[in-house]
Structures are given as structure tokens and as C-alpha cells.
Design a protein around this motif. Structure first.
Motif, PDB file in Angstrom:
ATOM      1  N   LEU A 307      -2.388  -3.996   8.039  1.00  0.00           N
ATOM      2  CA  LEU A 307      -1.936  -4.345   6.695  1.00  0.00           C
ATOM      3  C   LEU A 307      -0.491  -3.901   6.511  1.00  0.00           C
ATOM      4  O   LEU A 307      -0.204  -2.708   6.570  1.00  0.00           O
ATOM      5  CB  LEU A 307      -2.837  -3.675   5.657  1.00  0.00           C
ATOM      6  CG  LEU A 307      -2.654  -4.069   4.190  1.00  0.00           C
ATOM      7  CD1 LEU A 307      -3.064  -5.516   3.979  1.00  0.00           C
ATOM      8  CD2 LEU A 307      -3.474  -3.148   3.294  1.00  0.00           C
ATOM      9  N   PRO A 308       0.437  -4.822   6.288  1.00  0.00           N
ATOM     10  CA  PRO A 308       1.850  -4.436   6.165  1.00  0.00           C
ATOM     11  C   PRO A 308       2.119  -3.557   4.945  1.00  0.00           C
ATOM     12  O   PRO A 308       3.160  -2.924   4.847  1.00  0.00           O
ATOM     13  CB  PRO A 308       2.580  -5.782   6.048  1.00  0.00           C
ATOM     14  CG  PRO A 308       1.544  -6.733   5.539  1.00  0.00           C
ATOM     15  CD  PRO A 308       0.255  -6.276   6.139  1.00  0.00           C
ATOM     16  N   LEU A 309       1.192  -3.504   4.017  1.00  0.00           N
ATOM     17  CA  LEU A 309       1.379  -2.735   2.793  1.00  0.00           C
ATOM     18  C   LEU A 309       0.668  -1.387   2.836  1.00  0.00           C
ATOM     19  O   LEU A 309       0.614  -0.697   1.821  1.00  0.00           O
ATOM     20  CB  LEU A 309       0.830  -3.541   1.597  1.00  0.00           C
ATOM     21  CG  LEU A 309       1.180  -5.025   1.568  1.00  0.00           C
ATOM     22  CD1 LEU A 309       0.400  -5.732   0.473  1.00  0.00           C
ATOM     23  CD2 LEU A 309       2.663  -5.217   1.344  1.00  0.00           C
ATOM     24  N   VAL A 310       0.118  -1.021   3.988  1.00  0.00           N
ATOM     25  CA  VAL A 310      -0.727   0.169   4.049  1.00  0.00           C
ATOM     26  C   VAL A 310       0.012   1.435   3.628  1.00  0.00           C
ATOM     27  O   VAL A 310      -0.566   2.328   2.999  1.00  0.00           O
ATOM     28  CB  VAL A 310      -1.330   0.330   5.460  1.00  0.00           C
ATOM     29  CG1 VAL A 310      -0.249   0.642   6.486  1.00  0.00           C
ATOM     30  CG2 VAL A 310      -2.399   1.414   5.453  1.00  0.00           C
ATOM     31  N   THR A 311       1.302   1.521   3.952  1.00  0.00           N
ATOM     32  CA  THR A 311       2.051   2.728   3.581  1.00  0.00           C
ATOM     33  C   THR A 311       2.155   2.871   2.068  1.00  0.00           C
ATOM     34  O   THR A 311       2.199   3.995   1.556  1.00  0.00           O
ATOM     35  CB  THR A 311       3.465   2.704   4.183  1.00  0.00           C
ATOM     36  OG1 THR A 311       4.136   1.493   3.788  1.00  0.00           O
ATOM     37  CG2 THR A 311       3.414   2.771   5.695  1.00  0.00           C
ATOM     38  N   ARG A 312       2.193   1.752   1.356  1.00  0.00           N
ATOM     39  CA  ARG A 312       2.286   1.803  -0.101  1.00  0.00           C
ATOM     40  C   ARG A 312       1.074   2.518  -0.702  1.00  0.00           C
ATOM     41  O   ARG A 312       1.195   3.217  -1.702  1.00  0.00           O
ATOM     42  CB  ARG A 312       2.387   0.389  -0.667  1.00  0.00           C
ATOM     43  CG  ARG A 312       3.719  -0.282  -0.406  1.00  0.00           C
ATOM     44  CD  ARG A 312       4.817   0.348  -1.266  1.00  0.00           C
ATOM     45  NE  ARG A 312       6.086  -0.343  -1.104  1.00  0.00           N
ATOM     46  CZ  ARG A 312       7.029   0.021  -0.262  1.00  0.00           C
ATOM     47  NH1 ARG A 312       6.845   1.077   0.509  1.00  0.00           N
ATOM     48  NH2 ARG A 312       8.156  -0.655  -0.177  1.00  0.00           N
ATOM     49  N   PHE A 313      -0.086   2.347  -0.088  1.00  0.00           N
ATOM     50  CA  PHE A 313      -1.294   3.004  -0.571  1.00  0.00           C
ATOM     51  C   PHE A 313      -1.432   4.406   0.013  1.00  0.00           C
ATOM     52  O   PHE A 313      -1.867   5.332  -0.675  1.00  0.00           O
ATOM     53  CB  PHE A 313      -2.523   2.156  -0.228  1.00  0.00           C
ATOM     54  CG  PHE A 313      -2.479   0.764  -0.789  1.00  0.00           C
ATOM     55  CD1 PHE A 313      -2.571   0.556  -2.160  1.00  0.00           C
ATOM     56  CD2 PHE A 313      -2.323  -0.340   0.026  1.00  0.00           C
ATOM     57  CE1 PHE A 313      -2.511  -0.730  -2.693  1.00  0.00           C
ATOM     58  CE2 PHE A 313      -2.274  -1.626  -0.493  1.00  0.00           C
ATOM     59  CZ  PHE A 313      -2.368  -1.822  -1.854  1.00  0.00           C
ATOM     60  N   ALA A 314      -1.063   4.562   1.277  1.00  0.00           N
ATOM     61  CA  ALA A 314      -1.232   5.859   1.945  1.00  0.00           C
ATOM     62  C   ALA A 314      -0.315   6.932   1.378  1.00  0.00           C
ATOM     63  O   ALA A 314      -0.693   8.105   1.325  1.00  0.00           O
ATOM     64  CB  ALA A 314      -0.991   5.697   3.446  1.00  0.00           C
ATOM     65  N   TYR A 315       0.891   6.563   0.945  1.00  0.00           N
ATOM     66  CA  TYR A 315       1.819   7.561   0.409  1.00  0.00           C
ATOM     67  C   TYR A 315       1.259   8.257  -0.827  1.00  0.00           C
ATOM     68  O   TYR A 315       1.614   9.404  -1.109  1.00  0.00           O
ATOM     69  CB  TYR A 315       3.157   6.911   0.052  1.00  0.00           C
ATOM     70  CG  TYR A 315       4.042   6.620   1.247  1.00  0.00           C
ATOM     71  CD1 TYR A 315       3.736   7.105   2.512  1.00  0.00           C
ATOM     72  CD2 TYR A 315       5.194   5.839   1.116  1.00  0.00           C
ATOM     73  CE1 TYR A 315       4.534   6.821   3.609  1.00  0.00           C
ATOM     74  CE2 TYR A 315       6.003   5.554   2.204  1.00  0.00           C
ATOM     75  CZ  TYR A 315       5.676   6.048   3.448  1.00  0.00           C
ATOM     76  OH  TYR A 315       6.472   5.777   4.525  1.00  0.00           O
ATOM     77  N   TYR A 316       0.376   7.575  -1.563  1.00  0.00           N
ATOM     78  CA  TYR A 316      -0.249   8.220  -2.712  1.00  0.00           C
ATOM     79  C   TYR A 316      -1.133   9.391  -2.262  1.00  0.00           C
ATOM     80  O   TYR A 316      -1.413  10.298  -3.042  1.00  0.00           O
ATOM     81  CB  TYR A 316      -1.103   7.219  -3.490  1.00  0.00           C
ATOM     82  CG  TYR A 316      -0.297   6.196  -4.262  1.00  0.00           C
ATOM     83  CD1 TYR A 316       0.602   6.591  -5.241  1.00  0.00           C
ATOM     84  CD2 TYR A 316      -0.448   4.832  -4.016  1.00  0.00           C
ATOM     85  CE1 TYR A 316       1.340   5.654  -5.954  1.00  0.00           C
ATOM     86  CE2 TYR A 316       0.280   3.888  -4.732  1.00  0.00           C
ATOM     87  CZ  TYR A 316       1.172   4.306  -5.696  1.00  0.00           C
ATOM     88  OH  TYR A 316       1.910   3.384  -6.398  1.00  0.00           O
ATOM     89  N   LEU A 317      -1.572   9.344  -1.003  1.00  0.00           N
ATOM     90  CA  LEU A 317      -2.414  10.405  -0.453  1.00  0.00           C
ATOM     91  C   LEU A 317      -1.608  11.458   0.304  1.00  0.00           C
ATOM     92  O   LEU A 317      -1.959  12.637   0.297  1.00  0.00           O
ATOM     93  CB  LEU A 317      -3.461   9.801   0.483  1.00  0.00           C
ATOM     94  CG  LEU A 317      -4.478   8.838  -0.146  1.00  0.00           C
ATOM     95  CD1 LEU A 317      -5.290   8.147   0.930  1.00  0.00           C
ATOM     96  CD2 LEU A 317      -5.399   9.585  -1.106  1.00  0.00           C
TER      97      LEU A 317
END
Length: 387
Positions: A307-317
Motif C-alpha cells: 500500500l503506497p499510503l501505509v506510512t500515512r497510517f503507520a506514522y500515527y503509531l
């Protein structure tokens, strides 16, 4: 690159002069109450000076940039469309701020927009580091060396929402109805600037729950489901990020190697958490939550690497790492163990910072070379405005 090294070194030295309230109030008075009160007064004055100085330096560096960030030009065009009432995919909060700033300036002043968001992002993160960790100096050291500050030169909407999400964690540590309401209120406000932040509502509550050993089973099942539901997850992600439709990001093949650095960062935090589990994690709601969030981030990176957007979600963690490690270090009672962990953290963060700077001119970052609009005319005459 040299400029970024100097800014990091200078501000970290300032942060080392800062002392939290617990740190300086725990120092015994050797000369009586009056002398102690004088000490605390001076200490607060030094703290205020260091905090203001750090804020000014970091805000100016971010606000004075020109064409720095992989989406700088996109933001310029988007802000133009917002002001002209054209079609945009950005959130209403961001659109409103842009219209207000452009109206007040009397022109399409995108430099003002970047400056305002630079100040807002730095201010919120400094408040988080000051109030939600046991050591401001350690937290700020990680904030700079883990590249979080420099990455905020990209996607200012997202990093403002990320800062607010990290700030909102304070309301989950001692849960009651009022604090849950405040948490949701902050997240909903942040979603007016970047709607992806809504994902933290389930994620943060899951991380907040005291996990048992069997809790790893649902995480494994999530990873398997992510692999099987590849297309469905992509459709949901593109609804959150419609601007990615029909772009090269979707067409490219993504691998786990692309996120090797953040994965290694999470694994390092998990190892430190395991080593210091009894000292700092087991009986601490905040640290246990941060520990769980790093585990969730690893699963997310490994199962959704495509998923090219995975970092956008992972950075919240993963952003909570700047809170997690300082809390751990301050909770270790054994001096030798504390020293060993501190050395390991410093070594890891320095290596991470060096790796980040080596990647900082890549298309996905483009925070190097640094350019400033102060030299805009000089740039046209000499074809250079690079520090």
C-alpha cells in the motif's frame, strides 16, 4: 545537509538546558527555602528562554523554505484553486485557513501559508514533548534525529493532524467520559485538515487495552486478512486519498525494503521495551500503550507494504517513539542498565539521522537541498539559492 546537522545540534543543545518541573523541583534545597525559590525562578526563566529559542529556530527554518518538500508545488497549485473556489480534494479546515490567510494578505501568499503551518506544527509538537514525557531533552533529541521535524516539510496538513493526534493521547491515559470527549474533539478537529487521522480512533483504543499474550493472534489474523483483501483495502485507501487515483504511486510495485528504516525503528523500540519491561512498561499505562503501538506498526508495515499510503497510517503509531524512549530511560533504576540503554538509543538515533539525510533528496522526501525565499532574487540572477 550541513545546515540540517547544525540546526539539529544547536537546538538539541538548547533542549539539554531545559529541565522539566519534576527534574528541577526534585533537587533538594541546600541553602533554605528562599535560595531554593530563587533557583526555581531562574530555572523557569532559562526554560522559557530555551523553549522560545527552539520554537523560533525551527519555525524560521521551516517558514523560510522555498520549493522544499515533495509536494511543495502541489500545495501552491491547490491553494490557488482554493482561493479561486475551484475543485480541490483537501479538507474544509485547511481550505478555510488558506482563504483567510490569502484574504488578509491581499494576494495568493503561499509563503504565508507555509509559515503559519510551520509555526503551528512546531508549537504543538513542543507542547507534546514538554508535557507528555518525563524528559524534554531526550524527547527533543529523538524528535530531531528520527527525522520527524524535517519530514514535516512535506504534507503540512498531515503533519499538523499528526501533531494533534499525538497531543490527544494525553486524554486516553486516564479515561473518563470527559477525557474521551476531549480526545474525540481533538481528533475531529484534526480531521478538518487531514481525514486520515480518523483511523487513530480505533487504533489508539486498541493500543490502550491491556494486552494478553493471545492478543498477538488477532494481529496475525489482521496481517493475513490484509494480504487476502488487497484490492478491497486499496479501494478504501483511495477513498481517503482520492488524489492518488491514476498516479504513479498506485502503478508502482512496492516492497518491504522501502520501509526497512521505520520497521527497524519499531523493532528497536520493542527490544528496548522488552529489556525494560518490568522497570518501565508493565505498570505504566502510557508506556504499555506506546509499546503496543510499535507492535501494531510492525504488523501494519509487514502486511500492507504494498500500500503506497501505509506510512500515512503507520506514522500515527510510530510517532509516540519520541515519548516512549524518554519515559523508559527515566524509569530505569539500575545505573549501569540506564547508561547502557542511553548509549544504545544515542547510537541508534544518530545512525538513523545519518540514514535519513542520505535519503532526504529522494523523490519521496525532497527536503534536500534546502532553499530559502530570502534568496529568491539572488536565485534568478545566479541560478542558485541553495545553502
Amino acid at each position: 545537509m550541513i545546515l540540517y546537522f547544525l540546526i539539529a545540534a544547536m537546538t538539541i543543545l538548547m533542549a539539554c538546558r531545559y529541565r522539566t518541573t519534576k527534574e528541577f523541583e526534585s533537587i533538594p534545597s541546600a541553602s533554605g527555602r528562599r535560595a531554593y525559590q530563587g533557583y526555581t525562578t531562574r530555572r523557569r526563566a532559562v526554560n522559557a528562554l530555551m523553549m522560545v529559542s527552539i520554537f523560533v529556530v525551527l519555525t524560521l527554518l521551516a517558514a523560510l523554505r522555498l520549493e522544499v518538500g515533495n509536494d511543495y508545488g502541489t500545495y501552491v497549485v491547490t491553494c490557488h484553486e482554493i482561493f479561486q473556489r475551484g475543485y480541490v480534494v483537501t479538507e474544509p479546515g485547511f481550505n478555510f485557513v488558506v482563504r483567510v490567510l490569502y484574504t488578509l494578505s491581499g494576494k495568493e501568499d503561499y509563503l504565508l501559508m507555509f509559515g503559519v503551518f510551520a509555526a503551528a506544527i512546531v508549537a504543538v509538537f513542543l507542547k507534546v514533548l514538554k508535557e507528555q514525557t518525563e524528559s524534554f531533552s531526550w524527547a527533543f533529541f529523538m524528535f530531531m534525529t528520527m527525522g520527524l521535524y524535517y519530514r514535516s516539510f512535506n504534507t503540512v496538513r498531515y503533519y499538523f493532524a499528526l501533531a494533534l493526534a499525538t497531543f490527544a493521547i494525553r486524554y486516553l491515559l486516564d479515561i473518563n467520559r470527559e477525557k474521551i470527549f476531549r480526545f474525540l474533539l481533538v481528533i475531529l478537529f484534526a480531521s478538518l485538515f487531514h481525514k486520515s487521522v480518523l483511523i487513530v480512533i480505533p487504533m489508539y483504543f486498541i493500543a490502550r487495552i491491556p494486552w494478553k499474550k493471545w492478543a498477538l493472534i488477532p494481529l496475525v489474523l489482521f496481517g493475513a486478512a490484509a494480504a487476502l483483501l488487497h484490492n478491497q483495502i486499496m479501494e478504501i485507501a483511495l477513498k481517503l486519498y482520492p488524489s492518488y487515483n491514476n498516479t504513479v504511486y498506485i502503478e508502482e510495485t512496492h516492497t518491504i525494503i522501502e520501509n526497512a528504516a521505520p520497521i527497524m525503528g519499531c523493532l528497536f523500540m520493542i527490544v528496548i521495551g522488552i529489556i525494560c519491561y518490568k522497570d518501565a512498561v508493565k505498570d505504566r499505562i502510557d508506556n504499555r500503550m506506546y509499546f503496543n503501538m510499535n507492535i501494531m506498526a510492525v504488523v501494519l508495515y509487514l502486511s500492507c507494504f504494498w500500500l503506497p499510503l501505509v506510512t500515512r497510517f503507520a506514522y500515527y503509531l510510530t510517532t509516540v517513539q519520541i515519548l516512549f524512549i524518554p519515559n523508559i530511560i527515566c524509569s530505569i533504576r539500575n545505573d549501569r542498565k540506564k547508561k547502557a540503554v542511553s548509549i544504545a538509543v544515542v547510537a541508534f538515533c544518530v545512525l538513523y539521522f545519518m540514514y535519513f539525510l542520505r535519503q532526504a533528496d529522494n523523490p519521496g522526501f525532497r527536503v534536500l537541498p534546502y532553499k530559502s525565499w530570502l534568496f529568491y532574487q539572488h536565485r534568478w540572477l545566479n541560478q542558485t539559492d541553495t545553502f
